[in-house]
Write a protein that holds these residues in place. Sequence first.
Motif, PDB file in Angstrom:
ATOM      1  N   HIS A 274     119.939  55.776  66.628  1.00 28.82           N
ATOM      2  CA  HIS A 274     121.066  55.705  65.539  1.00 28.82           C
ATOM      3  C   HIS A 274     122.168  56.857  65.909  1.00 28.82           C
ATOM      4  CE1 HIS A 274     118.644  53.390  62.538  1.00 28.82           C
ATOM      5  NE2 HIS A 274     117.726  53.900  63.061  1.00 28.82           N
ATOM      6  N   HIS A 275     123.324  56.439  65.395  1.00 32.91           N
ATOM      7  CA  HIS A 275     124.308  57.542  65.252  1.00 32.91           C
ATOM      8  C   HIS A 275     124.596  57.756  63.781  1.00 32.91           C
ATOM      9  CE1 HIS A 275     128.496  55.150  65.713  1.00 32.91           C
ATOM     10  NE2 HIS A 275     127.480  54.785  64.731  1.00 32.91           N
ATOM     11  N   THR A 276     125.413  58.628  63.349  1.00 35.49           N
ATOM     12  CA  THR A 276     125.317  59.001  62.022  1.00 35.49           C
ATOM     13  C   THR A 276     126.566  58.343  61.522  1.00 35.49           C
ATOM     14  OG1 THR A 276     126.431  61.201  62.327  1.00 35.49           O
ATOM     15  CG2 THR A 276     124.062  61.243  61.849  1.00 35.49           C
ATOM     16  N   ALA A 277     127.739  58.254  62.477  1.00 34.85           N
ATOM     17  CA  ALA A 277     128.970  57.716  62.388  1.00 34.85           C
ATOM     18  C   ALA A 277     129.789  58.711  61.310  1.00 34.85           C
ATOM     19  CB  ALA A 277     129.267  56.314  61.563  1.00 34.85           C
ATOM     20  N   SER A 278     129.098  59.199  60.122  1.00 33.41           N
ATOM     21  CA  SER A 278     129.719  60.219  59.435  1.00 33.41           C
ATOM     22  C   SER A 278     128.357  60.639  58.667  1.00 33.41           C
ATOM     23  CB  SER A 278     130.533  59.756  58.225  1.00 33.41           C
ATOM     24  OG  SER A 278     131.186  60.790  57.550  1.00 33.41           O
ATOM     25  N   PRO A 279     128.180  62.074  58.744  1.00 32.54           N
ATOM     26  CA  PRO A 279     128.942  63.096  59.575  1.00 32.54           C
ATOM     27  C   PRO A 279     129.364  62.848  60.926  1.00 32.54           C
ATOM     28  CG  PRO A 279     126.894  63.923  59.131  1.00 32.54           C
ATOM     29  CD  PRO A 279     126.931  62.700  58.621  1.00 32.54           C
ATOM     30  N   ASN A 280     130.376  63.344  61.725  1.00 33.64           N
ATOM     31  CA  ASN A 280     130.670  63.302  62.936  1.00 33.64           C
ATOM     32  C   ASN A 280     131.223  64.816  63.504  1.00 33.64           C
ATOM     33  OD1 ASN A 280     133.325  63.364  62.339  1.00 33.64           O
ATOM     34  ND2 ASN A 280     133.011  61.176  61.876  1.00 33.64           N
ATOM     35  N   TYR A 281     131.845  64.452  64.620  1.00 33.58           N
ATOM     36  CA  TYR A 281     132.317  66.002  65.401  1.00 33.58           C
ATOM     37  C   TYR A 281     133.494  66.420  64.569  1.00 33.58           C
ATOM     38  CZ  TYR A 281     129.333  65.131  69.658  1.00 33.58           C
ATOM     39  OH  TYR A 281     128.133  64.988  70.375  1.00 33.58           O
ATOM     40  N   SER A 282     134.327  65.487  64.204  1.00 32.65           N
ATOM     41  CA  SER A 282     135.495  65.718  63.373  1.00 32.65           C
ATOM     42  C   SER A 282     134.995  66.627  61.854  1.00 32.65           C
ATOM     43  CB  SER A 282     136.165  64.573  62.865  1.00 32.65           C
ATOM     44  OG  SER A 282     136.787  64.178  64.189  1.00 32.65           O
TER      45      SER A 282
ATOM     46  N   ASN B 292     136.603  74.336  70.001  1.00 39.17           N
ATOM     47  CA  ASN B 292     136.088  74.746  71.492  1.00 39.17           C
ATOM     48  C   ASN B 292     134.434  74.250  71.568  1.00 39.17           C
ATOM     49  OD1 ASN B 292     138.664  75.789  72.361  1.00 39.17           O
ATOM     50  ND2 ASN B 292     138.038  77.914  71.186  1.00 39.17           N
ATOM     51  N   GLY B 293     134.179  73.400  71.240  1.00 39.73           N
ATOM     52  CA  GLY B 293     132.932  72.666  71.356  1.00 39.73           C
ATOM     53  C   GLY B 293     132.012  73.303  70.285  1.00 39.73           C
ATOM     54  N   ILE B 294     132.259  74.068  69.428  1.00 34.94           N
ATOM     55  CA  ILE B 294     131.319  74.877  68.498  1.00 34.94           C
ATOM     56  C   ILE B 294     131.983  74.287  67.056  1.00 34.94           C
ATOM     57  CG2 ILE B 294     130.566  77.096  67.582  1.00 34.94           C
ATOM     58  CD1 ILE B 294     131.505  78.111  70.173  1.00 34.94           C
ATOM     59  N   ALA B 295     130.696  73.854  66.344  1.00 36.86           N
ATOM     60  CA  ALA B 295     130.813  73.252  64.913  1.00 36.86           C
ATOM     61  C   ALA B 295     130.962  74.448  64.087  1.00 36.86           C
ATOM     62  CB  ALA B 295     129.735  72.524  64.548  1.00 36.86           C
ATOM     63  N   GLN B 296     131.797  74.394  63.192  1.00 40.81           N
ATOM     64  CA  GLN B 296     132.331  75.478  62.287  1.00 40.81           C
ATOM     65  C   GLN B 296     131.632  75.340  60.974  1.00 40.81           C
ATOM     66  OE1 GLN B 296     134.488  78.378  63.399  1.00 40.81           O
ATOM     67  NE2 GLN B 296     133.869  76.721  65.141  1.00 40.81           N
ATOM     68  N   GLN B 297     131.115  74.223  60.691  1.00 42.32           N
ATOM     69  CA  GLN B 297     130.234  73.697  59.316  1.00 42.32           C
ATOM     70  C   GLN B 297     128.837  74.061  59.678  1.00 42.32           C
ATOM     71  OE1 GLN B 297     128.818  69.746  59.049  1.00 42.32           O
ATOM     72  NE2 GLN B 297     129.382  69.543  56.858  1.00 42.32           N
ATOM     73  N   ASP B 298     128.217  74.696  58.652  1.00 47.57           N
ATOM     74  CA  ASP B 298     127.027  75.230  58.478  1.00 47.57           C
ATOM     75  C   ASP B 298     125.895  74.046  58.692  1.00 47.57           C
ATOM     76  OD1 ASP B 298     124.864  77.383  57.964  1.00 47.57           O
ATOM     77  OD2 ASP B 298     124.344  75.836  56.653  1.00 47.57           O
ATOM     78  N   THR B 299     125.013  74.125  59.586  1.00 49.64           N
ATOM     79  CA  THR B 299     124.086  72.984  60.065  1.00 49.64           C
ATOM     80  C   THR B 299     123.361  72.350  58.882  1.00 49.64           C
ATOM     81  OG1 THR B 299     124.172  73.594  62.420  1.00 49.64           O
ATOM     82  CG2 THR B 299     122.375  71.990  61.548  1.00 49.64           C
TER      83      THR B 299
ATOM     84  N   PHE C 230     121.911  67.477  67.133  1.00 46.37           N
ATOM     85  CA  PHE C 230     123.238  67.639  67.054  1.00 46.37           C
ATOM     86  C   PHE C 230     123.988  68.032  68.200  1.00 46.37           C
ATOM     87  CE2 PHE C 230     121.428  68.646  62.603  1.00 46.37           C
ATOM     88  CZ  PHE C 230     122.444  68.507  61.784  1.00 46.37           C
ATOM     89  N   GLU C 231     125.350  68.281  68.129  1.00 46.31           N
ATOM     90  CA  GLU C 231     126.146  68.528  69.255  1.00 46.31           C
ATOM     91  C   GLU C 231     125.789  69.496  70.085  1.00 46.31           C
ATOM     92  OE1 GLU C 231     127.150  71.066  66.551  1.00 46.31           O
ATOM     93  OE2 GLU C 231     127.359  69.028  65.975  1.00 46.31           O
ATOM     94  N   ASN C 232     125.421  70.676  69.512  1.00 46.83           N
ATOM     95  CA  ASN C 232     124.775  71.843  70.163  1.00 46.83           C
ATOM     96  C   ASN C 232     123.612  71.765  70.784  1.00 46.83           C
ATOM     97  OD1 ASN C 232     123.318  72.149  67.802  1.00 46.83           O
ATOM     98  ND2 ASN C 232     124.142  73.987  67.377  1.00 46.83           N
ATOM     99  N   GLY C 233     122.848  70.591  70.669  1.00 49.55           N
ATOM    100  CA  GLY C 233     121.368  70.465  71.260  1.00 49.55           C
ATOM    101  C   GLY C 233     120.322  70.927  70.399  1.00 49.55           C
ATOM    102  N   GLN C 234     120.653  71.150  69.171  1.00 50.26           N
ATOM    103  CA  GLN C 234     119.444  71.601  68.334  1.00 50.26           C
ATOM    104  C   GLN C 234     118.991  70.324  67.588  1.00 50.26           C
ATOM    105  OE1 GLN C 234     121.517  74.602  65.473  1.00 50.26           O
ATOM    106  NE2 GLN C 234     119.855  75.910  66.224  1.00 50.26           N
TER     107      GLN C 234
ATOM    108  N   LYS D  82     133.205  61.826  72.039  1.00 50.54           N
ATOM    109  CA  LYS D  82     132.534  61.891  73.258  1.00 50.54           C
ATOM    110  C   LYS D  82     131.124  62.842  73.154  1.00 50.54           C
ATOM    111  CE  LYS D  82     132.963  62.940  78.198  1.00 50.54           C
ATOM    112  NZ  LYS D  82     134.089  63.441  79.210  1.00 50.54           N
ATOM    113  N   ILE D  83     130.020  62.278  73.278  1.00 48.16           N
ATOM    114  CA  ILE D  83     128.955  63.106  73.206  1.00 48.16           C
ATOM    115  C   ILE D  83     128.846  64.124  74.292  1.00 48.16           C
ATOM    116  CG2 ILE D  83     127.442  61.369  75.004  1.00 48.16           C
ATOM    117  CD1 ILE D  83     125.109  61.963  72.882  1.00 48.16           C
ATOM    118  N   THR D  84     128.319  65.277  73.614  1.00 49.36           N
ATOM    119  CA  THR D  84     128.412  66.565  74.597  1.00 49.36           C
ATOM    120  C   THR D  84     127.446  66.522  75.323  1.00 49.36           C
ATOM    121  OG1 THR D  84     126.970  67.677  72.811  1.00 49.36           O
ATOM    122  CG2 THR D  84     129.172  67.892  72.385  1.00 49.36           C
ATOM    123  N   ASP D  85     127.173  67.520  76.384  1.00 49.95           N
ATOM    124  CA  ASP D  85     126.195  67.487  77.615  1.00 49.95           C
ATOM    125  C   ASP D  85     124.866  67.942  76.794  1.00 49.95           C
ATOM    126  OD1 ASP D  85     127.847  66.287  79.254  1.00 49.95           O
ATOM    127  OD2 ASP D  85     128.029  68.264  80.274  1.00 49.95           O
TER     128      ASP D  85
END
Length: 290
Positions: free
Chosen positions: A34-42, A48-55, A81-85, A123-126
């Motif tokens: 699945h993808h969440t659609a929302s929440p998302n990267y925005s 700069n590739g780092i989420a400011q929202q607390d995970t 998550f986008e940071n690999g966690q 665009k999904i992160t590496d």
Amino acid sequence: MIQLGNFLLMDRDEFREWLSKQVVTRPIQFLQVHHTASPNYSTRKMVNGIAQQDTFKCLEGMRNYHLSEGWAATGQNITTFENGQIAISLDRPLNKIPAGIRGFNNKCICIEHVGNFDSGGDKITDEQKKTIIHLYACLAERFNLPINIDHIVYHSWFTRTGIRLSDYTPGESSKTCPGTNFWGDGNTVAAAQKNFLPQIQKELDQLKSKNKTTVSEDDQPMTKEEKADFQALQEQVKQLTSKLSLDKIPDWAMEACVAAKNAEVVDTTSGGSYDFYRLITVLYRKGFFK
């Protein structure tokens, strides 16, 4: 690895060991994608590739939404998550049937990947890609699942009532999930078979190869020549041993051996070497056994 509230958050390299320790009593035959659609990267407020929202805030937000929909707990068992966690839903553990695909949740594990991977979306992160591949490979390894479209399934391959379609079919599929641009290939069966599943299989093969004991050169079977040399060496040792061990006590050492045994210095004096009898005799002549 951090536990807070209703979730356990870990790094990618912690997942396999954690999974190996879980006792899962219900049968697992399918892994949902699945993808969440929302929440998302925005909504995660990426800078700069780092989420400011607390995970954990993101996770609890999803949980609260699911509860507001009348669900008993967070819908998914696992979130990436986008940071690999990787996050584990403690209120929806692996032993609990997920709420991922209506009508098709039994014997499933539901994995949500945070992001909107429809065309024009994120665009999904590496790092997230690496984690997703590793995660599915670990799950396939743990539950002995083949890497194919029968066991790793996209939400887009099902109707709203959980009937399996032959492929993503606009108008019939329940959702576009995991996204029409998921993995950069799309959400179709052909897209899954093109890159996604082969990458999981490659990761699984690497995990299995790490489990095998590496045989060093010293552990290799001996050749015929090596066996012959080894047998010759054994014979030499045997001959040397026989030379060191005398068949009988020398006459010149007999009196000393009797005295040493009577003095309870030794239990037996038979089968000794030349040096042994020489030492016993010297000690006897020095008066040690009188």
